[in-house]
Design a protein around this motif. Structure first.
Motif, mmCIF file in Angstrom:
data_model
loop_
_atom_site.group_PDB
_atom_site.id
_atom_site.type_symbol
_atom_site.label_atom_id
_atom_site.label_comp_id
_atom_site.label_asym_id
_atom_site.label_seq_id
_atom_site.Cartn_x
_atom_site.Cartn_y
_atom_site.Cartn_z
ATOM 1 N N LEU A 58 73.199 46.575 43.197
ATOM 2 C CA LEU A 58 72.788 46.643 44.598
ATOM 3 C C LEU A 58 72.471 48.099 44.906
ATOM 4 C CD1 LEU A 58 72.623 45.442 47.554
ATOM 5 C CD2 LEU A 58 75.035 46.099 47.769
ATOM 6 N N VAL A 59 71.331 48.346 45.540
ATOM 7 C CA VAL A 59 70.951 49.698 45.937
ATOM 8 C C VAL A 59 70.938 49.771 47.458
ATOM 9 C CG1 VAL A 59 69.131 51.446 45.906
ATOM 10 C CG2 VAL A 59 69.604 50.104 43.851
ATOM 11 N N THR A 60 71.619 50.784 48.003
ATOM 12 C CA THR A 60 71.704 50.986 49.447
ATOM 13 C C THR A 60 71.414 52.446 49.763
ATOM 14 O OG1 THR A 60 74.061 51.597 49.432
ATOM 15 C CG2 THR A 60 73.532 49.235 49.564
ATOM 16 N N ALA A 61 71.407 52.764 51.036
ATOM 17 C CA ALA A 61 71.385 54.164 51.437
ATOM 18 C C ALA A 61 72.667 54.830 50.949
ATOM 19 C CB ALA A 61 71.278 54.280 52.947
ATOM 20 N N ALA A 62 72.596 56.120 50.626
ATOM 21 C CA ALA A 62 73.762 56.824 50.100
ATOM 22 C C ALA A 62 74.888 56.912 51.115
ATOM 23 C CB ALA A 62 73.358 58.233 49.643
ATOM 24 N N SER A 63 74.578 56.722 52.378
ATOM 25 C CA SER A 63 75.593 56.812 53.428
ATOM 26 C C SER A 63 76.453 55.559 53.542
ATOM 27 C CB SER A 63 74.907 57.070 54.778
ATOM 28 O OG SER A 63 73.920 56.086 55.043
ATOM 29 N N VAL A 64 76.065 54.474 52.878
ATOM 30 C CA VAL A 64 76.799 53.212 52.983
ATOM 31 C C VAL A 64 78.130 53.319 52.246
ATOM 32 C CG1 VAL A 64 76.778 50.766 52.362
ATOM 33 C CG2 VAL A 64 74.708 51.848 53.268
ATOM 34 N N ASP A 65 79.190 52.873 52.898
ATOM 35 C CA ASP A 65 80.529 52.903 52.292
ATOM 36 C C ASP A 65 80.611 51.950 51.105
ATOM 37 O OD1 ASP A 65 83.511 53.603 52.526
ATOM 38 O OD2 ASP A 65 83.537 51.407 52.624
ATOM 39 N N ASP A 66 81.272 52.406 50.038
ATOM 40 C CA ASP A 66 81.355 51.606 48.812
ATOM 41 C C ASP A 66 82.018 50.252 49.054
ATOM 42 O OD1 ASP A 66 80.700 54.248 47.952
ATOM 43 O OD2 ASP A 66 81.363 53.712 45.943
ATOM 44 N N ALA A 67 83.115 50.262 49.781
ATOM 45 C CA ALA A 67 83.832 49.014 50.012
ATOM 46 C C ALA A 67 83.009 48.040 50.843
ATOM 47 C CB ALA A 67 85.165 49.309 50.712
ATOM 48 N N LYS A 68 82.226 48.555 51.788
ATOM 49 C CA LYS A 68 81.373 47.692 52.599
ATOM 50 C C LYS A 68 80.272 47.079 51.753
ATOM 51 C CE LYS A 68 78.444 47.697 56.736
ATOM 52 N NZ LYS A 68 77.906 48.518 57.854
ATOM 53 N N ALA A 69 79.671 47.873 50.861
ATOM 54 C CA ALA A 69 78.604 47.363 50.003
ATOM 55 C C ALA A 69 79.143 46.401 48.952
ATOM 56 C CB ALA A 69 77.885 48.522 49.323
ATOM 57 N N ASP A 109 87.945 52.025 41.685
ATOM 58 C CA ASP A 109 88.722 53.208 42.055
ATOM 59 C C ASP A 109 89.119 53.122 43.527
ATOM 60 O OD1 ASP A 109 86.546 53.997 43.586
ATOM 61 O OD2 ASP A 109 85.814 55.438 42.113
ATOM 62 N N ARG A 110 89.758 54.163 44.019
ATOM 63 C CA ARG A 110 90.367 54.099 45.356
ATOM 64 C C ARG A 110 89.352 54.003 46.487
ATOM 65 N NH1 ARG A 110 92.816 60.225 46.061
ATOM 66 N NH2 ARG A 110 90.831 61.366 45.904
ATOM 67 N N LYS A 111 88.058 54.236 46.193
ATOM 68 C CA LYS A 111 87.040 54.063 47.225
ATOM 69 C C LYS A 111 86.994 52.619 47.713
ATOM 70 C CE LYS A 111 83.876 55.463 44.440
ATOM 71 N NZ LYS A 111 82.575 55.813 43.817
ATOM 72 N N TYR A 112 87.476 51.701 46.888
ATOM 73 C CA TYR A 112 87.417 50.284 47.218
ATOM 74 C C TYR A 112 88.728 49.775 47.817
ATOM 75 C CZ TYR A 112 83.132 50.526 44.509
ATOM 76 O OH TYR A 112 81.883 50.862 44.055
ATOM 77 N N HIS A 113 89.630 50.700 48.112
ATOM 78 C CA HIS A 113 90.878 50.315 48.789
ATOM 79 C C HIS A 113 90.552 50.053 50.248
ATOM 80 C CE1 HIS A 113 94.980 50.110 50.065
ATOM 81 N NE2 HIS A 113 94.911 51.227 50.765
ATOM 82 N N LYS A 153 72.266 54.987 46.955
ATOM 83 C CA LYS A 153 73.464 54.755 46.149
ATOM 84 C C LYS A 153 73.268 53.478 45.340
ATOM 85 C CE LYS A 153 77.394 55.809 48.072
ATOM 86 N NZ LYS A 153 78.617 55.754 48.914
ATOM 87 N N ARG A 154 73.534 53.581 44.019
ATOM 88 C CA ARG A 154 73.474 52.420 43.132
ATOM 89 C C ARG A 154 74.874 51.871 42.945
ATOM 90 N NH1 ARG A 154 70.250 56.221 39.186
ATOM 91 N NH2 ARG A 154 68.155 56.108 40.112
ATOM 92 N N HIS A 155 75.063 50.637 43.319
ATOM 93 C CA HIS A 155 76.346 49.956 43.127
ATOM 94 C C HIS A 155 76.168 48.980 41.969
ATOM 95 C CE1 HIS A 155 77.436 51.241 47.307
ATOM 96 N NE2 HIS A 155 76.141 51.072 47.497
ATOM 97 N N ILE A 156 77.008 49.079 40.952
ATOM 98 C CA ILE A 156 76.893 48.165 39.819
ATOM 99 C C ILE A 156 78.252 47.573 39.479
ATOM 100 C CG2 ILE A 156 74.906 49.399 38.860
ATOM 101 C CD1 ILE A 156 76.777 50.495 36.670
ATOM 102 N N LEU A 157 78.207 46.373 38.930
ATOM 103 C CA LEU A 157 79.393 45.727 38.382
ATOM 104 C C LEU A 157 79.077 45.340 36.954
ATOM 105 C CD1 LEU A 157 81.931 43.495 40.059
ATOM 106 C CD2 LEU A 157 80.973 42.691 37.904
ATOM 107 N N VAL A 158 79.939 45.738 36.017
ATOM 108 C CA VAL A 158 79.699 45.501 34.590
ATOM 109 C C VAL A 158 80.882 44.775 33.976
ATOM 110 C CG1 VAL A 158 78.282 47.586 34.457
ATOM 111 C CG2 VAL A 158 80.703 47.713 33.830
ATOM 112 N N ARG A 179 72.773 60.035 53.709
ATOM 113 C CA ARG A 179 73.474 61.165 53.099
ATOM 114 C C ARG A 179 74.890 60.776 52.704
ATOM 115 N NH1 ARG A 179 73.228 66.409 52.123
ATOM 116 N NH2 ARG A 179 75.124 67.667 52.191
ATOM 117 N N ASP A 180 75.236 61.059 51.455
ATOM 118 C CA ASP A 180 76.607 60.929 50.962
ATOM 119 C C ASP A 180 77.229 62.315 51.042
ATOM 120 O OD1 ASP A 180 78.967 60.693 49.576
ATOM 121 O OD2 ASP A 180 78.121 59.576 47.892
ATOM 122 N N ASN A 181 78.013 62.564 52.093
ATOM 123 C CA ASN A 181 78.584 63.894 52.294
ATOM 124 C C ASN A 181 79.564 64.270 51.193
ATOM 125 O OD1 ASN A 181 77.235 64.586 54.751
ATOM 126 N ND2 ASN A 181 78.581 63.178 55.851
#
Length: 274
Positions: free
Chosen positions: A145-156, A178-182, A130-135, A120-122
């Motif tokens: 990279l696809v993970t559970a939605a609960s995984v932190d963006d910076a960790k993934a 964005d700031r999620k990766y701080h 959660k789909r993580h992409i780099l373009v 769950r992504d609260n």
């Protein structure tokens, strides 16, 4: 023999870009299935979002299409075709212009029942993955990279960045996020393992609602492109490997229509201004 065509089918010119890179193994019984029909069946499921068993009956059997889908995923055929098409698109639209920037972001989507890696992504009120992409600066996919939605963006992100080893990142100097990766652990990983700088783009103070952020809109546009494929409106796959495969297939379909546009099909006329 197929008697019906569909908007998701590849044209003769598009098939000519794919066919040379599908491996042919010597020996054994002669192949009786047309690989172009298999490819069209996969793109039909991707574009319409239907279940495999509900595909039109003029396509090859579900078991045959599924077998090739898994084979091309495991033997690298899908990745080879994706990377070659990306090179062709970049050469055609931005010749002699090396990648110097890239962007990273994530997208949380609901899942259907069952499957691995769910959470769950609260913040987004999403139960799923959660789909993580780099373009790159044109919005073309470099890693997914696809993970559970609960995984932190910076960790993934560290695992996502680790998938860039064989990608054209030699001249990239900055990756925007964005700031999620701080995250100081992520900064340390980048400093140790990468030759580029992670740049955090922050929203202006006091801004409300959606704001167009410098150099960050490219990755948001890529998510919009992926959104034209109904299979990706939710994560419908049992495994994250299949989820990642459909993201790359969506980009393959996109790039085929950029290289060899279908006449009058405005839906596929993607343009870049980066």
């Amino acid at each position: 023999m197929r008697t019906q065509s569909y908007p998701s089918d590849v044209t003769d010119e598009q098939w000519g870009l794919i066919e040379p890179h599908i491996p042919v193994y010597p020996g054994g019984r002669p192949r009786t299935t047309a690989l172009r029909d298999v490819t069209d069946a996969v793109f039909y499921v991707l574009r319409t979002g239907c279940q495999w068993r509900y595909r039109p009956k003029d396509f090859p059997p579900k078991s045959t299409v599924g077998r090739y889908f898994d084979e091309w995923r495991h033997n690298g055929t899908r990745d080879t075709i994706h990377d070659l098409l990306r090179k062709k698109v970049r050469t055609a639209e931005r010749p002699y212009s090396p990648r110097t920037t890239a962007s990273v972001d994530s997208q949380s989507v609901d899942t259907t029942s069952g499957g691995e890696e769910r959470g769950r992504d609260n913040a987004k009120n999403v139960d799923g993955r959660k789909r993580h992409i780099l373009v790159d600066s044109m919005g073309l996919l470099l890693a997914v990279l696809v993970t559970a939605a609960s995984v932190d963006d910076a960790k993934a992100a560290a695992e996502l960045f680790g998938r860039l080893d064989e990608q054209p990142m030699g001249k990239v100097r900055r990756v925007f996020a964005d700031r999620k990766y701080h995250n100081y652990a992520l900064y340390e990983w980048v400093e140790t393992n990468a030759r580029w700088e992670l740049v955090i783009v922050r929203r202006p103070d006091g801004a409300k609602g959606w704001v167009k952020l410098p150099r960050r809109w490219t990755v948001e546009r890529t998510f919009a492109w992926l959104g034209t494929c109904r299979r990706l409106s939710k994560d419908r796959e049992k495994t994250v490997r299949s989820s990642e495969a459909f993201v790359k297939l969506a980009m393959i379909h996109l790039m085929l229509n950029r290289l060899e546009p279908k006449g009058g099909d405005a839906e596929f006329q993607y343009h870049t201004v980066a």
